[in-house]
Design a protein around this motif. Structure first.
Motif, PDB file in Angstrom:
ATOM      1  N   ARG A  91       0.847  -1.189   0.000  1.00  0.00           N
ATOM      2  CA  ARG A  91       0.000   0.000   0.000  1.00  0.00           C
ATOM      3  C   ARG A  91       0.887   1.246   0.000  1.00  0.00           C
ATOM      4  O   ARG A  91       2.033   1.205   0.425  1.00  0.00           O
ATOM      5  CB  ARG A  91      -0.923   0.012   1.229  1.00  0.00           C
ATOM      6  N   GLY A  92       0.313   2.352  -0.464  1.00  0.00           N
ATOM      7  CA  GLY A  92       1.075   3.581  -0.544  1.00  0.00           C
ATOM      8  C   GLY A  92       1.872   3.660  -1.834  1.00  0.00           C
ATOM      9  O   GLY A  92       2.098   2.656  -2.515  1.00  0.00           O
ATOM     10  N   LYS A  93       2.294   4.855  -2.174  1.00  0.00           N
ATOM     11  CA  LYS A  93       3.003   5.089  -3.427  1.00  0.00           C
ATOM     12  C   LYS A  93       4.504   4.877  -3.272  1.00  0.00           C
ATOM     13  O   LYS A  93       5.068   5.136  -2.213  1.00  0.00           O
ATOM     14  CB  LYS A  93       2.735   6.505  -3.929  1.00  0.00           C
ATOM     15  N   GLN A  94       5.112   4.400  -4.336  1.00  0.00           N
ATOM     16  CA  GLN A  94       6.570   4.363  -4.387  1.00  0.00           C
ATOM     17  C   GLN A  94       7.081   5.784  -4.171  1.00  0.00           C
ATOM     18  O   GLN A  94       6.599   6.733  -4.786  1.00  0.00           O
ATOM     19  CB  GLN A  94       7.037   3.858  -5.749  1.00  0.00           C
ATOM     20  N   GLY A  95       8.007   5.946  -3.272  1.00  0.00           N
ATOM     21  CA  GLY A  95       8.520   7.274  -2.978  1.00  0.00           C
ATOM     22  C   GLY A  95       7.928   7.900  -1.737  1.00  0.00           C
ATOM     23  O   GLY A  95       8.437   8.928  -1.271  1.00  0.00           O
ATOM     24  N   ASN A  96       6.843   7.333  -1.189  1.00  0.00           N
ATOM     25  CA  ASN A  96       6.369   7.814   0.108  1.00  0.00           C
ATOM     26  C   ASN A  96       7.504   7.707   1.118  1.00  0.00           C
ATOM     27  O   ASN A  96       8.225   6.701   1.141  1.00  0.00           O
ATOM     28  CB  ASN A  96       5.157   7.019   0.577  1.00  0.00           C
ATOM     29  N   PRO A  97       7.691   8.707   1.957  1.00  0.00           N
ATOM     30  CA  PRO A  97       8.923   8.752   2.757  1.00  0.00           C
ATOM     31  C   PRO A  97       9.045   7.725   3.866  1.00  0.00           C
ATOM     32  O   PRO A  97      10.163   7.378   4.268  1.00  0.00           O
ATOM     33  CB  PRO A  97       8.908  10.171   3.338  1.00  0.00           C
ATOM     34  N   LEU A  98       7.923   7.227   4.398  1.00  0.00           N
ATOM     35  CA  LEU A  98       7.981   6.307   5.538  1.00  0.00           C
ATOM     36  C   LEU A  98       7.718   4.877   5.081  1.00  0.00           C
ATOM     37  O   LEU A  98       6.786   4.630   4.303  1.00  0.00           O
ATOM     38  CB  LEU A  98       6.954   6.708   6.600  1.00  0.00           C
ATOM     39  N   LEU A  99       8.519   3.953   5.561  1.00  0.00           N
ATOM     40  CA  LEU A  99       8.386   2.538   5.225  1.00  0.00           C
ATOM     41  C   LEU A  99       7.887   1.772   6.447  1.00  0.00           C
ATOM     42  O   LEU A  99       8.482   1.866   7.526  1.00  0.00           O
ATOM     43  CB  LEU A  99       9.730   1.970   4.766  1.00  0.00           C
ATOM     44  N   LEU A 100       6.814   1.021   6.270  1.00  0.00           N
ATOM     45  CA  LEU A 100       6.287   0.140   7.312  1.00  0.00           C
ATOM     46  C   LEU A 100       6.587  -1.299   6.910  1.00  0.00           C
ATOM     47  O   LEU A 100       6.086  -1.781   5.884  1.00  0.00           O
ATOM     48  CB  LEU A 100       4.780   0.341   7.478  1.00  0.00           C
ATOM     49  N   VAL A 101       7.398  -1.974   7.700  1.00  0.00           N
ATOM     50  CA  VAL A 101       7.735  -3.375   7.460  1.00  0.00           C
ATOM     51  C   VAL A 101       6.818  -4.228   8.336  1.00  0.00           C
ATOM     52  O   VAL A 101       6.952  -4.243   9.568  1.00  0.00           O
ATOM     53  CB  VAL A 101       9.214  -3.662   7.780  1.00  0.00           C
ATOM     54  N   ASN A 102       5.876  -4.920   7.702  1.00  0.00           N
ATOM     55  CA  ASN A 102       4.955  -5.815   8.417  1.00  0.00           C
ATOM     56  C   ASN A 102       5.665  -7.155   8.604  1.00  0.00           C
ATOM     57  O   ASN A 102       5.876  -7.899   7.639  1.00  0.00           O
ATOM     58  CB  ASN A 102       3.671  -5.989   7.607  1.00  0.00           C
ATOM     59  N   HIS A 103       6.024  -7.472   9.834  1.00  0.00           N
ATOM     60  CA  HIS A 103       6.893  -8.624  10.088  1.00  0.00           C
ATOM     61  C   HIS A 103       6.229  -9.571  11.087  1.00  0.00           C
ATOM     62  O   HIS A 103       6.609  -9.634  12.262  1.00  0.00           O
ATOM     63  CB  HIS A 103       8.248  -8.129  10.611  1.00  0.00           C
TER      64      HIS A 103
END
Length: 322
Positions: free
Chosen positions: A247-259
């Motif tokens: 979800r979200g656009k490539q280049g959105n500044p925050l990365l959520l790693v679902n682990h």
């Protein structure tokens, strides 16, 4: 609105427990997070909990990102349980029930005497529940007050909330106001460099709140995937954990790693295995490279059985030395 810039707290001795981290932007920092943060087995009434300890203990232990679900529920005086108010949410009870794993649905119906059946007596209120409040519920206001208390005691800490939101934004925003969190919430400027931790600390606006569905009003209740991009959900074994964009656009500044795996039922053993440092840290670093990120929110199940807090601290110490 807060945007990045010169100064603004770069002289702080430590932010989020790491010396030198105050000068780093929000998207350059790592946050240890919990998935379904409210679902804690040490709290009464929770079935199929994803965590062991409740939110106040999580914050005390170093968790700085909370993934929570907000629903409307009505307390049933006959059983003392909270029942999901599908009418207040504008949801179809049958449709929701079909999305719940059969084992969970059987437990919920045993507790409630039939999901969506019978008349609910009482006014709907906001609860932290995962899909069905019959499987566990915490009053939203009480948990928000715990977050406010933590922020009041720890003035150099920045905390994130990612809300899977079913009630309208106005109702949730009112709960934040009633809990005394209005003074802490930050609004991030779209399209501008994100603020540093030091700038957030200096401003006192140290709570970042994202909403998955209804964000945008008020301005601090931000649409999650306008600033976040995340990794896929639903892995059933370690080999299925991916760094692809979900979800979200490539280049959105925050990365959520679902682990976490598997999605149901939550397994302390399996999540402890994938949460060990030798597995967790390489995956975070792989996703950083794959997605062009410089930091990440790392969300896990059964956090205390994983290395998420020490791994995130080590990564933040690396960031502070750059």
């Amino acid at each position: 609105m807060l945007a990045g810039g010169c100064g603004g707290g770069a002289g702080q001795s430590a932010c989020n427990g790491v010396r030198g981290l105050c000068a780093r932007r929000l998207d350059q920092v790592f946050f240890a997070g919990t998935h379904n943060s409210m679902a804690a087995s040490e709290e009464p009434g929770w079935h199929f909990a994803n965590q062991t300890y409740p939110i106040p203990r999580q914050l005390s232990d170093g968790i700085r990102a909370l993934l929570i679900d907000v629903h409307y529920g009505v307390s049933d005086p006959a059983t003392g349980r909270v029942r999901t108010d599908f009418t207040a949410e504008g949801a179809d009870a049958n449709k929701v029930a079909r999305q719940v794993p059969p084992q969970a649905l059987r437990v919920a119906e045993t507790v409630a005497g039939g999901i969506g059946l019978g008349r609910l007596h009482g006014s709907p209120a906001l609860y932290l529940c995962h899909t069905l409040c019959e499987l566990g519920a915490e009053p939203l206001g009480r948990e928000l007050e715990a977050i406010r208390s933590f922020l009041a005691r720890n003035r150099d800490q920045v905390v994130m909330l990612i809300v899977e939101d079913y009630p309208p934004a106005a109702a949730i925003a009112e709960a934040f106001t009633e809990a005394g969190l209005s003074r802490y919430v930050a609004t991030l400027a779209q399209g501008a460099p994100l603020p540093t931790l030091g700038e957030l600390v200096s401003s006192g606006r140290r709570l970042i709140v994202f909403a998955e569905s209804h964000g945008g009003t008020p301005a601090w209740y931000m649409p999650a995937f306008s600033l976040i991009q995340d990794t896929p959900l639903g892995a059933l074994h370690p080999g299925q954990l991916s760094c692809r964009r979900y979800r979200g656009k490539q280049g959105n500044p925050l990365l959520l790693v679902n682990h976490w795996i598997p999605p149901f039922p939550p397994s302390p053993v399996v999540n402890a295995q994938i949460g060990r440092s030798f597995f967790l840290r390489p995956r975070i670093e792989q996703c950083e490279r794959a997605r062009g990120a410089r930091g990440a929110i790392v969300a896990v199940d059964f956090y205390q059985r994983t290395s998420v807090v020490p791994v995130v601290r080590a990564l933040n110490e690396r960031v502070a030395r750059r």
